[in-house]
Design a protein around this motif. Sequence first.
Motif, mmCIF file in Angstrom:
data_model
loop_
_atom_site.group_PDB
_atom_site.id
_atom_site.type_symbol
_atom_site.label_atom_id
_atom_site.label_comp_id
_atom_site.label_asym_id
_atom_site.label_seq_id
_atom_site.Cartn_x
_atom_site.Cartn_y
_atom_site.Cartn_z
ATOM 1 N N SER A 5 -5.879 40.477 51.497
ATOM 2 C CA SER A 5 -5.109 40.417 50.252
ATOM 3 C C SER A 5 -5.958 39.914 49.096
ATOM 4 O O SER A 5 -6.650 38.901 49.203
ATOM 5 N N LYS A 6 -5.848 40.597 47.984
ATOM 6 C CA LYS A 6 -6.500 40.143 46.753
ATOM 7 C C LYS A 6 -5.541 39.377 45.855
ATOM 8 O O LYS A 6 -5.951 38.777 44.867
ATOM 9 N N ARG A 7 -4.258 39.412 46.199
ATOM 10 C CA ARG A 7 -3.240 38.712 45.398
ATOM 11 C C ARG A 7 -2.198 38.143 46.369
ATOM 12 O O ARG A 7 -1.388 38.895 46.919
ATOM 13 N N THR A 8 -2.203 36.824 46.552
ATOM 14 C CA THR A 8 -1.318 36.179 47.515
ATOM 15 C C THR A 8 -0.418 35.152 46.834
ATOM 16 O O THR A 8 -0.871 34.381 45.988
ATOM 17 N N ILE A 9 0.841 35.174 47.206
ATOM 18 C CA ILE A 9 1.826 34.177 46.760
ATOM 19 C C ILE A 9 2.344 33.454 47.993
ATOM 20 O O ILE A 9 2.619 34.081 49.023
ATOM 21 N N VAL A 10 2.495 32.144 47.884
ATOM 22 C CA VAL A 10 3.148 31.376 48.945
ATOM 23 C C VAL A 10 4.441 30.799 48.386
ATOM 24 O O VAL A 10 4.428 30.081 47.376
ATOM 25 N N CYS A 11 5.560 31.137 49.026
ATOM 26 C CA CYS A 11 6.877 30.604 48.674
ATOM 27 C C CYS A 11 7.294 29.584 49.734
ATOM 28 O O CYS A 11 6.987 29.754 50.919
ATOM 29 N N TRP A 12 8.006 28.562 49.305
ATOM 30 C CA TRP A 12 8.500 27.592 50.291
ATOM 31 C C TRP A 12 9.745 26.896 49.762
ATOM 32 O O TRP A 12 10.068 26.938 48.585
ATOM 33 N N ALA A 13 10.430 26.230 50.693
ATOM 34 C CA ALA A 13 11.608 25.446 50.340
ATOM 35 C C ALA A 13 11.655 24.211 51.242
ATOM 36 O O ALA A 13 10.624 23.651 51.597
ATOM 37 N N MET A 14 12.867 23.805 51.641
ATOM 38 C CA MET A 14 13.042 22.509 52.305
ATOM 39 C C MET A 14 12.315 22.386 53.642
ATOM 40 O O MET A 14 12.023 21.279 54.087
ATOM 41 N N GLY A 15 12.019 23.516 54.279
ATOM 42 C CA GLY A 15 11.303 23.447 55.543
ATOM 43 C C GLY A 15 9.921 22.845 55.421
ATOM 44 O O GLY A 15 9.339 22.386 56.406
ATOM 45 N N LEU A 16 9.378 22.818 54.193
ATOM 46 C CA LEU A 16 8.095 22.154 53.951
ATOM 47 C C LEU A 16 8.257 20.806 53.272
ATOM 48 O O LEU A 16 7.409 19.931 53.434
ATOM 49 N N THR A 17 9.330 20.608 52.516
ATOM 50 C CA THR A 17 9.399 19.440 51.638
ATOM 51 C C THR A 17 10.015 18.204 52.270
ATOM 52 O O THR A 17 9.881 17.106 51.711
ATOM 53 N N GLN A 18 10.718 18.346 53.395
ATOM 54 C CA GLN A 18 11.488 17.221 53.946
ATOM 55 C C GLN A 18 10.884 16.696 55.252
ATOM 56 O O GLN A 18 11.553 16.601 56.287
ATOM 57 N N HIS A 19 9.610 16.348 55.184
ATOM 58 C CA HIS A 19 8.895 15.731 56.302
ATOM 59 C C HIS A 19 8.093 14.546 55.783
ATOM 60 O O HIS A 19 7.790 14.468 54.585
ATOM 61 N N LYS A 20 7.710 13.667 56.660
ATOM 62 C CA LYS A 20 6.861 12.539 56.261
ATOM 63 C C LYS A 20 5.587 13.031 55.576
ATOM 64 O O LYS A 20 5.127 12.463 54.593
ATOM 65 N N HIS A 21 5.009 14.098 56.103
ATOM 66 C CA HIS A 21 3.757 14.617 55.577
ATOM 67 C C HIS A 21 3.976 15.837 54.681
ATOM 68 O O HIS A 21 3.103 16.692 54.547
ATOM 69 N N ALA A 22 5.118 15.897 54.028
ATOM 70 C CA ALA A 22 5.472 17.062 53.212
ATOM 71 C C ALA A 22 4.501 17.276 52.063
ATOM 72 O O ALA A 22 4.065 18.401 51.798
ATOM 73 N N VAL A 23 4.162 16.218 51.339
ATOM 74 C CA VAL A 23 3.279 16.369 50.185
ATOM 75 C C VAL A 23 1.903 16.859 50.630
ATOM 76 O O VAL A 23 1.313 17.756 50.012
ATOM 77 N N ALA A 24 1.381 16.295 51.723
ATOM 78 C CA ALA A 24 0.088 16.751 52.249
ATOM 79 C C ALA A 24 0.153 18.211 52.681
ATOM 80 O O ALA A 24 -0.811 18.968 52.509
ATOM 81 N N THR A 25 1.297 18.620 53.231
ATOM 82 C CA THR A 25 1.460 20.018 53.653
ATOM 83 C C THR A 25 1.385 20.957 52.456
ATOM 84 O O THR A 25 0.684 21.989 52.486
ATOM 85 N N ILE A 26 2.088 20.630 51.392
ATOM 86 C CA ILE A 26 2.099 21.500 50.217
ATOM 87 C C ILE A 26 0.731 21.501 49.544
ATOM 88 O O ILE A 26 0.268 22.543 49.046
ATOM 89 N N ARG A 27 0.054 20.374 49.550
ATOM 90 C CA ARG A 27 -1.313 20.355 49.018
ATOM 91 C C ARG A 27 -2.226 21.267 49.833
ATOM 92 O O ARG A 27 -3.131 21.894 49.284
ATOM 93 N N GLU A 28 -1.967 21.368 51.145
ATOM 94 C CA GLU A 28 -2.776 22.257 51.981
ATOM 95 C C GLU A 28 -2.500 23.720 51.644
ATOM 96 O O GLU A 28 -3.402 24.569 51.687
ATOM 97 N N VAL A 29 -1.254 24.030 51.308
ATOM 98 C CA VAL A 29 -0.916 25.372 50.827
ATOM 99 C C VAL A 29 -1.711 25.686 49.552
ATOM 100 O O VAL A 29 -2.284 26.770 49.397
ATOM 101 N N VAL A 30 -1.740 24.720 48.644
ATOM 102 C CA VAL A 30 -2.490 24.911 47.394
ATOM 103 C C VAL A 30 -3.981 25.111 47.695
ATOM 104 O O VAL A 30 -4.641 25.951 47.064
#
Length: 756
Positions: A359-384
């Motif tokens: 892919s030359k153009r990728t989007i990552v979408c997410w919702a509560m399945g990523l945001t409501q964990h102890k390590h949620a912020v670290a997870t989203i930073r890993e997506v970034v």
Amino acid sequence: MATKPPAGDPVQDAPQVAPPKHAAAGLPAIGHTLKIAQQQMGLARTARTLLKVNQKDGFDCPGCAWPEGDKRHTAEFCENGAKAVAEEATLRRVTPEFFAAHPLADLAGRSGYWLGQQGRITQPMYLPEGGDRYEAVSWERAFAIIAEELHALASPDEALFYTSGRTSNEAAFLFQLFAREFGTNNLPDCSNMCHESSGSALNETIGIGKGSVSLEDLHQAELIIVAGQNPGTNHPRMLSALEQAKAAGAKIISVNPLPEAGMERFKNPQSPLGMLKGTALNDLFLQIRIGGDQALFRLLNKLVIEADGATDEAFIREHTHGYDAFAAAAKEADWPETLAATGLTRPEIERALAMILDSKRTIVCWAMGLTQHKHAVATIREVVNLLLLRGDIGRPGAGVCPVRGHSNVQGDRTMGIFERPAPAFLDALDREFAITSPRHHGFDVVRSIRALRDGEAKVLFAMGGNFVGATPDTEVTEAAIRRASLTVHVSTKLNRSHAVTGRRALILPTLGRTDKDVQAGGKQFVTVEDSMGLVHSSRGNLAPASPHLLSEPAIVARMARAVLGSASKTPWEEFEKDYGAIRDRIARVVPGFEDFNAKVARPGGFRLPHAPRDERRFPTKTGKANFTAAPVEYPKVPQGRLLLQTLRSHDQYNTTIYGLDDRYRGISGGRRVVMVNPEDAAELGLADGAYTDLVSEWKDGVERRAPGFRVVHYPTARGCAAAYYPETNVLVPLDSTADTSNTPASKSVVIRFEPA
């Protein structure tokens, strides 16, 4: 013809179970939409109302925050949006006579479903200290009670001002202005419980806590990763965007512990062919174990770095900071730990990698399945990190897409509803209104509950929402609420929060999105911001449910006049008469809203600036997009226990329960069910149809129990279970929260099973 509300709570102790569906929407969605709408509104009102939903000259759906394109369908709504509209535009009414017939103890024993089905509240209601039921009260007396309680506080910080995502930009701006002129930053909001983790991660990494993509970007993407999200139930109109992306050649990866019908196949009710055949959306389904997302993205990032020519070196060199430290951390990722954390196979991860590299153009979408964990912020930073490696921020068809769950939750934050406001925002507010805002941070939702519990807060004023039903650790939260001297709820309908009160309580009935809003200055409109940063107007078209209702801006303005008195130089009365006057002030305080009234007058509104998207400029502390390198975490579950995620049913929007069915998952007639993988169930001796108590385990050793759940053998990921909230909020410890964001960790609760 509209029907009467249920007289008694339906029996919910014997839910029926059928195989889960493998497609979403289609004819069943149309049929269910029309059935619910007719029950609540009747046929003529249904047509008059639904044809105005999400139209440029209509009102914004009070449901999710998914955006609309420039070209609108005649029916620009989904099944669950229609349910939200129907329940607001209902012909059912909750009058003072209803409250006289239903004492507080009776309301407290009712289900959230029953309470919501009773209809629109028609007059302000007051529960006096020692009283056993609400009684009608005048608006003047209601505001006097609020003023009396607020003036009696030892400090303004003993008051809490909570905001729900339904609140308009105009009301939210006035609400935060009042709170700060009163003297506190205690402005908790529903974001604290959902996408706070997204904002925390994105502010640190790209410099703005919002998504960077538009609908057009989704349509142009070559790869869309949907992680920790169930669009078919929670954001159904997103399925149309995914369908359009597929038609243009995009691939889709879904990362989720449960298979969801909407991601398998979408039967678009807007076209005959779509209803009959539908579109397969998933190209790859990664059935990940709960909480394994950070480990997955970390390994993918390592593999991208190792692949020849796979990173965008020019972008990394020119626009990012911290690459070397991140790359060193990524190098440590290994296959055995990742497979253990995720429950995935090596071929599945390798296939995902191949799709990313193609892919030359990728989007990552997410919702509560990523945001409501102890390590949620670290997870989203890993997506970034993944998107930064590929240069996929700041170009068409690529970027971050946190999908918000309430129609103006993003706008409320833009308007200043935040317990930790930026100094620049407060400086601008103070200049504009000649006030001195407090600079110390206030309480978020979790800290607000602790403050009530510990006697540090005494008044809770909630602008919409269902604070008691939405928050964690139900028994602790309800005990904390009952310690308050006053609880106030601005509401359209009944919910659990009206039955769990402080020593005194007020219910202030307000206009909804569907209602006409006429003030002394004429007919008014409000504005909202969607999940992708578009701001547009919203105008109701129905006569209000009662002549005794006030709009949210009017409630705030009148409360401010009662509480602040002549000492306040803010023109509260002018703001109530003319919302354009509010927008003029917003234009001078909030960046991006310059010339607000003129811009929002354009059909479809306007898009807010977004430096990373528009200019590849990253307003972080380093002046660049930041790679991060947090240690990889994932939940460790003891033998004989499972990891529970709380989730919605299809007949549900946040804590609002429209019905007792979850059509796509094959469950009907009840909500107290727990979905367990058949292999796990066999190991634990849990027969399908058996009843069990769910008991959560956390480091404080406190027993938290949700009794009487029917076991449903379901194709969840191994080691995982799922059950509906708010029934399972009781299992989520108040202090079990995400690092940095303090969001309740409602998606990773260790539970054991005990006989019911």
